[in-house]
Design a protein around this motif. Structure first.
Motif, PDB file in Angstrom:
ATOM      1  N   SER A  50       0.845  -1.180   0.000  1.00 32.20           N
ATOM      2  CA  SER A  50       0.000   0.000   0.000  1.00 32.20           C
ATOM      3  C   SER A  50       0.887   1.238   0.000  1.00 32.20           C
ATOM      4  O   SER A  50       2.016   1.204   0.460  1.00 32.20           O
ATOM      5  CB  SER A  50      -0.906  -0.004   1.242  1.00 32.20           C
ATOM      6  N   ALA A  51       0.346   2.348  -0.522  1.00 33.04           N
ATOM      7  CA  ALA A  51       1.096   3.597  -0.475  1.00 33.04           C
ATOM      8  C   ALA A  51       1.115   4.176   0.929  1.00 33.04           C
ATOM      9  O   ALA A  51       1.845   5.117   1.203  1.00 33.04           O
ATOM     10  CB  ALA A  51       0.478   4.608  -1.444  1.00 33.04           C
ATOM     11  N   GLN A  52       0.295   3.621   1.806  1.00 33.91           N
ATOM     12  CA  GLN A  52       0.211   4.107   3.175  1.00 33.91           C
ATOM     13  C   GLN A  52       1.122   3.284   4.078  1.00 33.91           C
ATOM     14  O   GLN A  52       0.981   2.078   4.187  1.00 33.91           O
ATOM     15  CB  GLN A  52      -1.238   4.019   3.659  1.00 33.91           C
ATOM     16  N   THR A  53       2.068   3.940   4.726  1.00 40.56           N
ATOM     17  CA  THR A  53       3.004   3.276   5.622  1.00 40.56           C
ATOM     18  C   THR A  53       2.645   3.595   7.063  1.00 40.56           C
ATOM     19  O   THR A  53       2.290   4.720   7.386  1.00 40.56           O
ATOM     20  CB  THR A  53       4.441   3.737   5.336  1.00 40.56           C
ATOM     21  N   GLN A  54       2.741   2.582   7.921  1.00 42.27           N
ATOM     22  CA  GLN A  54       2.392   2.743   9.328  1.00 42.27           C
ATOM     23  C   GLN A  54       3.593   2.426  10.204  1.00 42.27           C
ATOM     24  O   GLN A  54       4.350   1.501   9.925  1.00 42.27           O
ATOM     25  CB  GLN A  54       1.226   1.815   9.699  1.00 42.27           C
ATOM     26  N   LEU A  55       3.752   3.204  11.248  1.00 43.76           N
ATOM     27  CA  LEU A  55       4.789   2.961  12.243  1.00 43.76           C
ATOM     28  C   LEU A  55       4.134   2.861  13.612  1.00 43.76           C
ATOM     29  O   LEU A  55       3.229   3.647  13.941  1.00 43.76           O
ATOM     30  CB  LEU A  55       5.831   4.083  12.247  1.00 43.76           C
ATOM     31  N   ARG A  56       4.610   1.903  14.413  1.00 40.58           N
ATOM     32  CA  ARG A  56       4.116   1.740  15.771  1.00 40.58           C
ATOM     33  C   ARG A  56       5.301   1.588  16.715  1.00 40.58           C
ATOM     34  O   ARG A  56       6.265   0.891  16.399  1.00 40.58           O
ATOM     35  CB  ARG A  56       3.236   0.494  15.882  1.00 40.58           C
ATOM     36  N   ASN A  61       7.119 -18.562  38.132  1.00 42.16           N
ATOM     37  CA  ASN A  61       6.669 -17.660  37.081  1.00 42.16           C
ATOM     38  C   ASN A  61       7.451 -16.358  37.146  1.00 42.16           C
ATOM     39  O   ASN A  61       8.109 -16.053  38.139  1.00 42.16           O
ATOM     40  CB  ASN A  61       5.172 -17.377  37.222  1.00 42.16           C
ATOM     41  N   GLY A  62       7.371 -15.580  36.067  1.00 45.14           N
ATOM     42  CA  GLY A  62       8.117 -14.332  36.011  1.00 45.14           C
ATOM     43  C   GLY A  62       7.303 -13.223  35.396  1.00 45.14           C
ATOM     44  O   GLY A  62       6.067 -13.255  35.390  1.00 45.14           O
ATOM     45  N   ALA A  63       7.999 -12.213  34.865  1.00 45.70           N
ATOM     46  CA  ALA A  63       7.336 -11.055  34.272  1.00 45.70           C
ATOM     47  C   ALA A  63       8.133 -10.564  33.072  1.00 45.70           C
ATOM     48  O   ALA A  63       9.356 -10.694  33.017  1.00 45.70           O
ATOM     49  CB  ALA A  63       7.189  -9.936  35.303  1.00 45.70           C
ATOM     50  N   ASP A  64       7.411 -10.020  32.099  1.00 45.18           N
ATOM     51  CA  ASP A  64       7.994  -9.416  30.899  1.00 45.18           C
ATOM     52  C   ASP A  64       7.969  -7.897  31.009  1.00 45.18           C
ATOM     53  O   ASP A  64       7.018  -7.314  31.536  1.00 45.18           O
ATOM     54  CB  ASP A  64       7.176  -9.770  29.649  1.00 45.18           C
ATOM     55  N   LEU A  65       8.991  -7.263  30.467  1.00 46.81           N
ATOM     56  CA  LEU A  65       8.966  -5.822  30.196  1.00 46.81           C
ATOM     57  C   LEU A  65       9.644  -5.637  28.848  1.00 46.81           C
ATOM     58  O   LEU A  65      10.859  -5.827  28.710  1.00 46.81           O
ATOM     59  CB  LEU A  65       9.685  -5.026  31.280  1.00 46.81           C
ATOM     60  N   LEU A  66       8.858  -5.272  27.820  1.00 43.94           N
ATOM     61  CA  LEU A  66       9.342  -5.281  26.447  1.00 43.94           C
ATOM     62  C   LEU A  66       9.034  -3.955  25.756  1.00 43.94           C
ATOM     63  O   LEU A  66       8.029  -3.297  26.035  1.00 43.94           O
ATOM     64  CB  LEU A  66       8.683  -6.417  25.657  1.00 43.94           C
ATOM     65  N   LEU A  67       9.913  -3.602  24.811  1.00 44.77           N
ATOM     66  CA  LEU A  67       9.709  -2.470  23.917  1.00 44.77           C
ATOM     67  C   LEU A  67       9.724  -2.991  22.488  1.00 44.77           C
ATOM     68  O   LEU A  67      10.481  -3.904  22.165  1.00 44.77           O
ATOM     69  CB  LEU A  67      10.815  -1.424  24.095  1.00 44.77           C
ATOM     70  N   PHE A  68       8.904  -2.394  21.618  1.00 42.20           N
ATOM     71  CA  PHE A  68       8.926  -2.841  20.225  1.00 42.20           C
ATOM     72  C   PHE A  68       8.731  -1.670  19.271  1.00 42.20           C
ATOM     73  O   PHE A  68       8.182  -0.621  19.623  1.00 42.20           O
ATOM     74  CB  PHE A  68       7.869  -3.924  19.966  1.00 42.20           C
ATOM     75  N   ALA A  69       9.195  -1.888  18.043  1.00 41.31           N
ATOM     76  CA  ALA A  69       8.954  -0.971  16.934  1.00 41.31           C
ATOM     77  C   ALA A  69       8.438  -1.795  15.767  1.00 41.31           C
ATOM     78  O   ALA A  69       8.954  -2.886  15.494  1.00 41.31           O
ATOM     79  CB  ALA A  69      10.235  -0.228  16.544  1.00 41.31           C
ATOM     80  N   GLU A  70       7.419  -1.289  15.085  1.00 46.32           N
ATOM     81  CA  GLU A  70       6.807  -2.044  13.980  1.00 46.32           C
ATOM     82  C   GLU A  70       6.633  -1.147  12.762  1.00 46.32           C
ATOM     83  O   GLU A  70       6.149  -0.020  12.870  1.00 46.32           O
ATOM     84  CB  GLU A  70       5.452  -2.609  14.423  1.00 46.32           C
ATOM     85  N   TYR A  71       7.035  -1.669  11.631  1.00 45.15           N
ATOM     86  CA  TYR A  71       6.887  -0.986  10.338  1.00 45.15           C
ATOM     87  C   TYR A  71       5.983  -1.836   9.472  1.00 45.15           C
ATOM     88  O   TYR A  71       6.184  -3.056   9.364  1.00 45.15           O
ATOM     89  CB  TYR A  71       8.258  -0.820   9.692  1.00 45.15           C
TER      90      TYR A  71
END
Length: 235
Positions: free
Chosen positions: A21-27, A65-75
């Protein structure tokens, strides 16, 4: 194993997404939630037994059990996208400070995992423009540090202290849902499951003894909540 690690590293460094698509998304997002190991040896157990003497039997294994702490970038372009995620997973068996007939005893187990994960994301069409369901899968590298302590403060100090580390390849799948809160700000809920199998050797700090685990899976399931900032532009 080295070839697999090099291949996965290449997939993480060289993202290739077809823009349909001509439309690009960033998260960009931050996520946190509980992590539950799949393998019973990683999950472990703890037992404390007291009899009237008093004599105490103590057994601690695994990490609970444990815990998550995450960062992400999505194109993404169109329905497909590529997400890169990094962060930390903390598993820690409860610390035990126990008074026995012979003296004091301290037990503690820790497993820390740093995942670096690449996911191909597919976003489904939704009749509600505020809701965005999606599915993803992909490879990752998991950097892990293992530590077990058994310190005994008796008439003399005694200890068993095992440590080990590993960088292992793995795979994961995920499914989630995003909901628009205000303009580009979104709330997300996500389920993820990873499989990370490797041979482990943890060494005693005070001797040549060690413990080995073959094909031990340090992966598991996560349920994460997150905040996501989303914006888009035309190519």
């Amino acid at each position: 194993m080295k070839r697999i690690s090099i291949l996965i590293a290449g997939l993480l460094i060289v993202p290739m997404v077809s823009t349909v698509s001509a439309q690009t998304q960033l998260r960009f997002g931050i996520q946190s939630g509980p992590f539950m190991p799949q393998d019973w040896q990683v999950q472990g157990r703890s037992v404390i037994f007291n009899d009237p003497v008093p004599v105490q039997f103590v057994s601690v294994s695994g990490f609970g059990n444990g815990a998550d702490l995450l960062l992400f970038a999505e194109y993404s372009g169109g329905n497909f996208g590529l997400r890169i995620t990094g962060g930390i997973q903390l598993l820690k068996k409860y610390n035990y400070d126990i008074q026995t007939a012979s003296g004091e005893r301290h037990l503690e187990n820790n497993l820390t995992i740093i995942p670096i994960v690449s996911n191909v994301i597919y976003r489904f069409e939704s009749s509600n423009p505020k809701i965005s369901p999606y599915f993803g899968f992909g490879p990752g590298l998991y950097i892990a540090k293992w530590e077990e302590k058994d310190f005994r403060y008796y008439s003399t100090f005694e200890r068993d202290w095992f440590k080990g580390s590993k960088t292992a390849p793995g795979v994961n799948v995920l499914a989630g849902l995003e909901y628009v809160l205000y303009k580009g700000l979104r709330f997300g809920i996500e389920f993820s499951h990873s499989y990370v199998s490797a041979d482990w050797r943890i060494d005693d700090e005070d001797s040549d003894s060690n413990i080995e685990y073959d094909n031990l899976n340090i992966g598991g399931s996560s349920i994460r909540l997150g905040l996501i900032y989303h914006f888009e532009y035309l190519n």
